[in-house]
Design an enzyme around this catalytic site. Sequence first.
Site, mmCIF file in Angstrom:
data_model
loop_
_atom_site.group_PDB
_atom_site.id
_atom_site.type_symbol
_atom_site.label_atom_id
_atom_site.label_comp_id
_atom_site.label_asym_id
_atom_site.label_seq_id
_atom_site.Cartn_x
_atom_site.Cartn_y
_atom_site.Cartn_z
ATOM 1 N N CYS A 35 -25.984 -1.977 -16.264
ATOM 2 C CA CYS A 35 -26.485 -1.122 -15.189
ATOM 3 C C CYS A 35 -26.501 0.344 -15.635
ATOM 4 C CB CYS A 35 -25.613 -1.286 -13.942
ATOM 5 S SG CYS A 35 -26.225 -0.325 -12.546
ATOM 6 N N CYS A 95 -20.928 4.379 -11.812
ATOM 7 C CA CYS A 95 -19.852 4.186 -10.830
ATOM 8 C C CYS A 95 -18.526 3.942 -11.575
ATOM 9 C CB CYS A 95 -20.193 3.030 -9.907
ATOM 10 S SG CYS A 95 -21.893 3.140 -9.266
ATOM 11 N N CYS A 142 -16.798 0.455 -11.895
ATOM 12 C CA CYS A 142 -17.584 -0.766 -12.091
ATOM 13 C C CYS A 142 -17.667 -1.228 -13.544
ATOM 14 C CB CYS A 142 -18.993 -0.569 -11.538
ATOM 15 S SG CYS A 142 -19.936 -2.126 -11.578
ATOM 16 N N CYS A 154 -24.016 -14.776 -1.197
ATOM 17 C CA CYS A 154 -24.392 -13.388 -1.480
ATOM 18 C C CYS A 154 -24.779 -13.230 -2.949
ATOM 19 C CB CYS A 154 -23.216 -12.472 -1.135
ATOM 20 S SG CYS A 154 -23.594 -10.752 -1.486
ATOM 21 N N CYS A 198 -27.299 -13.282 1.771
ATOM 22 C CA CYS A 198 -26.990 -11.865 1.632
ATOM 23 C C CYS A 198 -27.405 -11.455 0.220
ATOM 24 C CB CYS A 198 -25.488 -11.636 1.829
ATOM 25 S SG CYS A 198 -25.009 -9.906 1.630
ATOM 26 N N CYS A 204 -24.260 -5.155 5.677
ATOM 27 C CA CYS A 204 -22.915 -5.394 5.165
ATOM 28 C C CYS A 204 -22.583 -4.112 4.418
ATOM 29 C CB CYS A 204 -22.932 -6.606 4.239
ATOM 30 S SG CYS A 204 -21.373 -6.849 3.382
ATOM 31 N N ARG A 211 -14.104 -7.877 6.063
ATOM 32 C CA ARG A 211 -13.861 -8.806 4.950
ATOM 33 C C ARG A 211 -12.795 -8.293 4.003
ATOM 34 N NH1 ARG A 211 -18.787 -9.559 2.862
ATOM 35 N NH2 ARG A 211 -19.123 -11.073 4.499
HETATM 36 N N1 SAM Z 1 -25.577 -2.480 -7.927
HETATM 37 C C1 SAM Z 1 -25.504 -2.623 -6.516
HETATM 38 C C2 SAM Z 1 -24.785 -1.486 -5.833
HETATM 39 O O1 SAM Z 1 -24.018 -0.798 -6.465
HETATM 40 O O2 SAM Z 1 -24.987 -1.341 -4.632
HETATM 41 C C3 SAM Z 1 -24.901 -3.940 -6.082
HETATM 42 C C4 SAM Z 1 -23.717 -4.521 -6.822
HETATM 43 S S1 SAM Z 1 -22.241 -3.537 -6.792
HETATM 44 C C5 SAM Z 1 -21.272 -4.333 -8.013
HETATM 45 C C6 SAM Z 1 -21.549 -3.950 -5.211
HETATM 46 C C7 SAM Z 1 -20.216 -3.373 -4.824
HETATM 47 O O3 SAM Z 1 -19.184 -3.983 -5.569
HETATM 48 C C8 SAM Z 1 -19.966 -1.888 -5.034
HETATM 49 O O4 SAM Z 1 -20.546 -1.092 -4.052
HETATM 50 C C9 SAM Z 1 -18.447 -1.838 -4.941
HETATM 51 O O5 SAM Z 1 -18.031 -1.649 -3.596
HETATM 52 C C10 SAM Z 1 -18.010 -3.230 -5.406
HETATM 53 N N2 SAM Z 1 -17.253 -3.162 -6.672
HETATM 54 C C11 SAM Z 1 -17.767 -3.021 -7.899
HETATM 55 N N3 SAM Z 1 -16.796 -2.968 -8.825
HETATM 56 C C12 SAM Z 1 -15.626 -3.084 -8.153
HETATM 57 C C13 SAM Z 1 -14.256 -3.086 -8.550
HETATM 58 N N4 SAM Z 1 -13.899 -2.945 -9.830
HETATM 59 N N5 SAM Z 1 -13.308 -3.217 -7.604
HETATM 60 C C14 SAM Z 1 -13.660 -3.348 -6.304
HETATM 61 N N6 SAM Z 1 -14.939 -3.357 -5.863
HETATM 62 C C15 SAM Z 1 -15.909 -3.214 -6.776
HETATM 63 C C1 DTB Z 2 -18.409 -6.015 -1.965
HETATM 64 O O1 DTB Z 2 -18.100 -5.112 -1.149
HETATM 65 N N1 DTB Z 2 -17.593 -6.519 -2.880
HETATM 66 C C2 DTB Z 2 -18.266 -7.488 -3.694
HETATM 67 C C3 DTB Z 2 -19.654 -7.590 -3.031
HETATM 68 N N2 DTB Z 2 -19.602 -6.567 -2.025
HETATM 69 C C4 DTB Z 2 -20.877 -7.514 -3.816
HETATM 70 C C5 DTB Z 2 -18.246 -7.174 -5.147
HETATM 71 C C6 DTB Z 2 -16.853 -7.017 -5.721
HETATM 72 C C7 DTB Z 2 -16.980 -6.808 -7.178
HETATM 73 C C8 DTB Z 2 -15.653 -6.737 -7.868
HETATM 74 C C9 DTB Z 2 -15.808 -6.498 -9.323
HETATM 75 C C10 DTB Z 2 -16.540 -7.579 -10.062
HETATM 76 O O2 DTB Z 2 -16.236 -8.798 -9.875
HETATM 77 O O3 DTB Z 2 -17.399 -7.242 -10.888
HETATM 78 FE FE1 SF4 Z 3 -24.426 -0.451 -11.127
HETATM 79 FE FE2 SF4 Z 3 -21.934 -1.251 -10.680
HETATM 80 FE FE3 SF4 Z 3 -22.770 1.080 -9.675
HETATM 81 FE FE4 SF4 Z 3 -23.737 -1.259 -8.678
HETATM 82 S S1 SF4 Z 3 -21.619 -0.529 -8.583
HETATM 83 S S2 SF4 Z 3 -24.900 0.598 -9.199
HETATM 84 S S3 SF4 Z 3 -23.744 -2.496 -10.539
HETATM 85 S S4 SF4 Z 3 -22.577 0.575 -11.871
#
Ligand code: SAM
Ligand code: DTB
Ligand code: SF4
Length: 328
Positions: free
Chosen positions: A55, A59, A62, A99, A130, A190, A262
């Site tokens: 990506c 963030c 992430c 989802c 979702c 959501c 959730r």
């Molecule tokens: N790329 C899209 C976005 O950022 O909206 C969708 C996927 S993104 C991985 C969805 C959500 O996963 C993020 O908004 C964040 O709240 C959650 N997330 C990602 N990495 C995480 C982590 N290490 N711990 C907890 N939540 C995480």
């Molecule tokens: C949300 O709030 N948590 C989920 C879902 N929406 C998409 C994602 C959690 C991701 C945790 C880190 C991972 O498994 O990559």
């Molecule tokens: Fe990309 Fe992760 Fe940020 Fe979603 S949360 S925009 S997957 S870097």
Amino acid sequence: MTIRIRHDWRREELLALFSLPFTELLYRAAAIHRERFDPAEIQVSTLLSIKTGGCPEDCAYCPQSQRYSTDVQPQKLMTTEQVLERARAAQASGATRFCMGAAWRSPKDRDLPKVTEMIREVKALGLETCATLGMLDKDQAYALKDAGLDYYNHNIDTAPEFYEDIVHTHDYQDRLNTLEHVRDAGLKTCCGGIVGMGETRLQRAGLLQALANLPTHPDSVPINRLVQATGTPLHGIKELDQFEFVRTIAIARIAMPASIIRLSAGRETMSDALQALCFMAGANSIFYGETLLTTANPKIEQDQSLFTRLGLVPMPYAGTTVHTDIVE
Ligand code: SAM
Ligand code: DTB
Ligand code: SF4
């Protein structure tokens, strides 16, 4: 009893709730939970990463950002047949919502028809659908709605003033704009956030304030406890106190009484007792299945056993157990 849905929460009010004695806060949240929901019912969602890693966004939490060297192996968009196989397995193990998550800043025009096909077919199995695909413009939101999508996940993640410490490649207003397009298209929202990213209590209150003061409360509110992924800038940060996490859930329940709250990422490292406290505090949904998107989640048998031991049952479809009038 009639509960009022408020959109005018002040940060000091939420901070005052954070300052209550723990048992008093849980008592209040549990009472509100019972006005709207059967506290034995837990909504069960399963996640699938349909496009993983690589990506362009930065963030800080992430593991899927291409800017950090993490354990994630990038994978291109799955085929519809691969997704359906996973959706059937999720349904067979008891999930009612599926989802689909993609590590995109926003979907490209060439990707959207592939995703809408997946949505149509997953919905045809009888699952709620979702998707979480990053930022959407208006047309994309309508296209997803037309395909039969039920919910769109797009988190605001933290307090507005802390967001720019966590993400630099898009801003808070971008998140709000997508949420507006999602609502306008008639999709259910959501929307939640992550705690344990080094934010202050004031900023946790700010996240809940921003969620509760959206034009309509999100239908689902995922509260994630940061999963510290190796290689991400937030790896190694001081962990949030467990009771502070439960407080955050309780205040989400009080501020958004009719929403599904959730208990999301972070359950893998929570004890059964801590999860039980979260359910007591008003959490009424989980992610179910052995992986979240890229990181571990509790084993299915472990969750089934937890449900049995706590007398919890899967919610047939979110929001079907209305016991009271909601006044906007
Ligand atoms: N790329 C899209 C976005 O950022 O909206 C969708 C996927 S993104 C991985 C969805 C959500 O996963 C993020 O908004 C964040 O709240 C959650 N997330 C990602 N990495 C995480 C982590 N290490 N711990 C907890 N939540 C995480
Ligand atoms: C949300 O709030 N948590 C989920 C879902 N929406 C998409 C994602 C959690 C991701 C945790 C880190 C991972 O498994 O990559
Ligand atoms: Fe990309 Fe992760 Fe940020 Fe979603 S949360 S925009 S997957 S870097």
